[in-house]
Each structure stands twice: as structure tokens, then as C-alpha cells.
Design an enzyme around this catalytic site. Structure first.
Site, PDB file in Angstrom:
ATOM      1  N   GLY A  40       0.212  -9.064  -0.562  1.00  0.00           N
ATOM      2  CA  GLY A  40       0.506  -8.914  -1.985  1.00  0.00           C
ATOM      3  C   GLY A  40       1.268  -7.619  -2.223  1.00  0.00           C
ATOM      4  O   GLY A  40       2.113  -7.231  -1.418  1.00  0.00           O
ATOM      5  N   HIS A  64      -8.099   1.699  -1.278  1.00  0.00           N
ATOM      6  CA  HIS A  64      -8.953   2.056  -2.422  1.00  0.00           C
ATOM      7  C   HIS A  64     -10.387   2.076  -1.886  1.00  0.00           C
ATOM      8  O   HIS A  64     -10.745   1.258  -1.043  1.00  0.00           O
ATOM      9  CB  HIS A  64      -8.783   1.034  -3.551  1.00  0.00           C
ATOM     10  N   GLY A  68       3.180  -1.604  -4.744  1.00  0.00           N
ATOM     11  CA  GLY A  68       3.802  -1.852  -3.444  1.00  0.00           C
ATOM     12  C   GLY A  68       5.317  -1.966  -3.470  1.00  0.00           C
ATOM     13  O   GLY A  68       5.984  -1.511  -2.538  1.00  0.00           O
ATOM     14  N   GLU A  71      -8.947   4.954 -15.130  1.00  0.00           N
ATOM     15  CA  GLU A  71      -8.529   3.688 -15.752  1.00  0.00           C
ATOM     16  C   GLU A  71      -9.407   3.350 -16.957  1.00  0.00           C
ATOM     17  O   GLU A  71      -8.936   2.745 -17.910  1.00  0.00           O
ATOM     18  CB  GLU A  71      -8.440   2.536 -14.724  1.00  0.00           C
TER      19      GLU A  71
END
Ligand code: NAD
Ligand code: MG
Length: 349
Positions: free
Chosen positions: A30, A111, A137, A198
Site C-alpha cells: 500500500g 508505527h 508513501g 492525531e
């Protein structure tokens, strides 16, 4: 300045021999996976991409000419297993690859959530590291191709080989991060600051600020169109300035009136009470309460997540925004000079 300043590593600190003769299994293709796999390959490192049979990413991975296998087969063949599937599916993927982790191998993350909150517990004889680019990415890939780098984070969770850090730094060099700078951190610090950021600002705090300010104007009788422009649309111009030059560039670019109003009213809006809420939010990250809630939520099929999502989609600001953004259709083609024109206009408001 505090005495907890981080160490930053660069290309000259990285020793290629720490990774040169090793095989890297990149699990997932991904956002991060496609970039790590192709950058490593272009850097001359042996790469095998690990994807499920029937994975929608398979075609894309095969098109690049990289070797593709199932996650279990890829991990078996590899010395370094880079876990780049979504955080919520990592524990299941880990179960499938666990047997391929030999003593002295490395399990690497981008992460820290699953390690920090104990959702993945690797054997003690395996190195556990993190190289986390601070960009999506596609930028990690594009910057590498342009001969530039993407800043990243490095952390070592366990290090039975005594070579974990050197290897992680060599990996960071091979995907281009060390060209820009690699900031040393820990799994705990990366995970907790990421979640807090976040929640408090990037995804939670900002959207709540936007919605509350929009509602305040609309409830006071102003048009939703004006409320949208002032409370949502112009945020981009301000964020761009903060990104480019910090608080000073933003304050220097807006009018004196905007600066005085902002400097005197900001702390009235986001007051000590909000600061208390932030501390509570951080505490729930630190004591694992938020992680437990999110893990349970996933096991239950995400009922609360779904409701919150729907409420957000149904907020009036979304309908107004969709109409108004069409007026900005030209912005797709906007070039540098138009961007700075926009910034000047924002500064004049
Ligand atoms: P992504 O959602 O873009 O990619 C997921 C990949 O995993 C896809 O190739 C998909 O086919 C595969 N996948 C999905 N479910 C799977 C399953 N059950 N089994 C096997 N493969 C499966 O993920 P991403 O955003 O690249 O995130 C990967 C890691 O990188 C995460 O730990 C994330 O926190 C971290 N990270 C992401 C970013 C970012 O900007 N996207 C930045 C820094 C770190
Ligand atoms: Mg192996």
C-alpha cells in the site's frame, strides 16, 4: 530548550554493509509498502513482497517486476520483515509469518502501536525496530526517485543481535530517509505522540474547532457559505504558512488586525479547560485506555466508529463545502504564482 532533544542521523552515519547481503520481506504494497519495496530494490537490496493470494495489491506489485509471495513464504525467506499492512490487521498477519522469524532476524515496523500495546509479542531472539517515514508513501517514493530524502524516525524495541540500530539506519538509508534525516525515538514515544497528535490537533482538535466555529456563525444568522469560507476553506492557507515557516511566518503574513485578534483571542477560545482535556486525552493514550477501546471496537465490528463516521458525513458543512469547492475547480491547475496570490489574499483579510 528542554534536555530531551533527539539525535538525528544522516547518510554519513549509515553503514550499508549492515543490510547489503540481507533479504527484506515487505509485507503489504500500500502507501508505505510500495515505496519501501521499490526504494530498497533500486538501492540494490534483495526484496520480496509479501501479499495474500487474491490481494488487490498483487497486480501492482507484480507489475513493478518485484518478486511476490505470500506473507508466510516471504518472511521465511527474509532476514528483515517489514510489517507494512494496516495496523489493525498486523496481529493477524503476524500469526501467519511468526514461524518465519529465525533467531537474529528483524521484525520492523513503521508505527509502534502493536508492539507498544502488546498486540504483537515477537520472540526474544528477534530484533524489533522501527523506520517510520514522516510522509505518505508516494512522497517517500517520489523523493527517492528525485535523489532527495524523506525525514523519518528510528527506534529499537529489542536488540538481541546488538546490530539492530545499525541495520535500521542502513534500511533508512536504502529507502532514502537518511538523506533528509532520521530522528531517534522509542516505540513508546512514537506511538503515544502519534496518537495524541492525531486526536488533539491533526484529526480531532482541528475538525472540532472547524465545526464549532461554523455552527457559531450559522446559529448567529450568517450564511453557511460565509461560515464555510472563514472557518474551513481558509485553514489551508494558514496551515501552509505554518508548515513553511512556523508561527512567525503565519503572523508576519496576516494583517495586523488578524494578528492582534488572533494573539489576544486564541487563548480565550482554546483555554485552560481545553488544556485539561488534552492532558486527559494524553493520559488515556499513556495508560492504554484508548488502545483497549480501539481494539475492542475492531473486534466488535466497529459499531461506534460507524456511527461517528455517519454523523460526520451528515454535518451541514459537508453539503455546503461540496458545492463551494466546485467554485475552486480551477485550483487543480493552480501554479506557484496562483498559490502565492491566494496567500496574499488571505493575508489581506
Ligand atoms: P495501506 O493501507 O496503504 O496498505 C495496506 C497494504 O496491506 C495493502 O497492500 C493491502 O493489500 C495489504 N493488506 C491489507 N489487509 C491485509 C491482510 N489482511 N493481509 C495481508 N495484507 C493486507 O497501509 P499504510 O498506510 O502503508 O500503513 C502501513 C504501516 O505504515 C502502518 O503501520 C502505518 O501506521 C504506517 N505508516 C503509514 C504512513 C502513511 O502515510 N500511510 C506513514 C507512516 C507510517
Ligand atoms: Mg526468516
Amino acid at each position: 530548550m528542554s534536555d530531551t532533544r533527539a539525535t538525528i542521523y544522516y547518510t554519513e552515519d549509515a553503514d550499508r554493509t549492515a543490510i547489503e547481503n540481507k533479504t527484506v520481506a515487505v509485507l503489504g504494497f500500500g502507501s508505505q509498502g510500495h515505496a519501501h519495496a521499490q526504494n530498497l530494490d533500486d538501492s540494490g537490496i534483495d526484496v520480496v513482497v509479501g501479499l495474500r493470494k487474491g490481494s488487490s495489491s498483487r497486480a501492482a506489485a507484480e507489475d513493478t517486476g518485484l518478486e511476490v509471495a505470500t506473507p508466510a513464504v516471504a518472511a521465511e525467506a527474509a532476514d528483515i520483515v517489514s510489517m507494512l499492512v494496516p495496523d489493525t490487521v498486523q496481529p493477524a498477519v503476524y500469526e501467519a509469518i511468526e514461524d518465519g522469524l529465525d533467531a537474529g532476524d528483524t521484525l520492523q515496523f513503521a508505527h509502534g502501536f502493536n508492539i507498544h500495546y502488546g498486540q504483537i509479542e515477537p520472540p526474544a531472539d528477534v530484533d524489533v525496530t522501527m523506520i517510520a517515514p514522516k510522509s505518505p508513501g508516494h512522497l517517500v517514493r517520489r523523493n527517492y526517485e528525485n535523489g532527495e530524502g524523506t525525514p523519518g524516525l528510528l527506534a529499537v524495541y529489542q536488540n538481541p543481535t546488538n546490530e539492530a540500530k545499525e541495520e535500521a539506519l542502513a534500511y533508512a538509508q536504502a529507502i532514502g530517509c537518511a538523506r533528509a534525516g532520521v530522528v531517534e525515538t522509542t516505540f513508546r514515544e512514537e506511538t503515544e505522540t502519534d496518537l495524541f497528535g492525531e486526536q488533539a490537533v491533526l484529526c480531532g482538535g482541528v475538525t472540532s474547532l472547524v465545526k464549532h466555529s461554523y455552527e457559531t456563525l450559522v446559529d448567529a444568522g450568517y450564511s453557511p457559505e460565509m461560515a464555510y469560507f472563514e472557518c474551513m476553506n481558509e485553514l489551508k492557507l494558514i496551515v501552509d504558512l505554518l508548515y513553511e515557516g512556523g508561527l512567525a511566518e503565519m503572523w508576519n503574513s496576516v494583517s495586523d488586525t488578524a494578528e492582534y485578534g488572533g494573539l489576544t483571542r486564541g487563548d480565550r477560545i482554546v483555554d485552560d479547560h481545553v488544556r485539561d482535556n488534552m492532558e486527559e486525552t494524553l493520559e488515556a493514550v499513556q495508560n492504554g485506555e484508548f488502545a483497549r477501546e480501539w481494539i475492542t471496537e475492531n473486534h466488535a465490528g466497529r459499531p461506534s466508529y460507524t456511527l461517528h463516521r455517519q454523523a460526520e458525513q451528515n454535518h451541514d458543512i459537508e453539503a455546503v463545502g461540496e458545492e463551494l469547492r466546485q467554485l475552486f475547480a480551477w485550483s487543480e491547475e493552480s501554479n506557484e504564482s496562483e498559490d502565492s496570490e491566494q496567500e496574499r489574499m488571505a493575508a489581506d483579510d
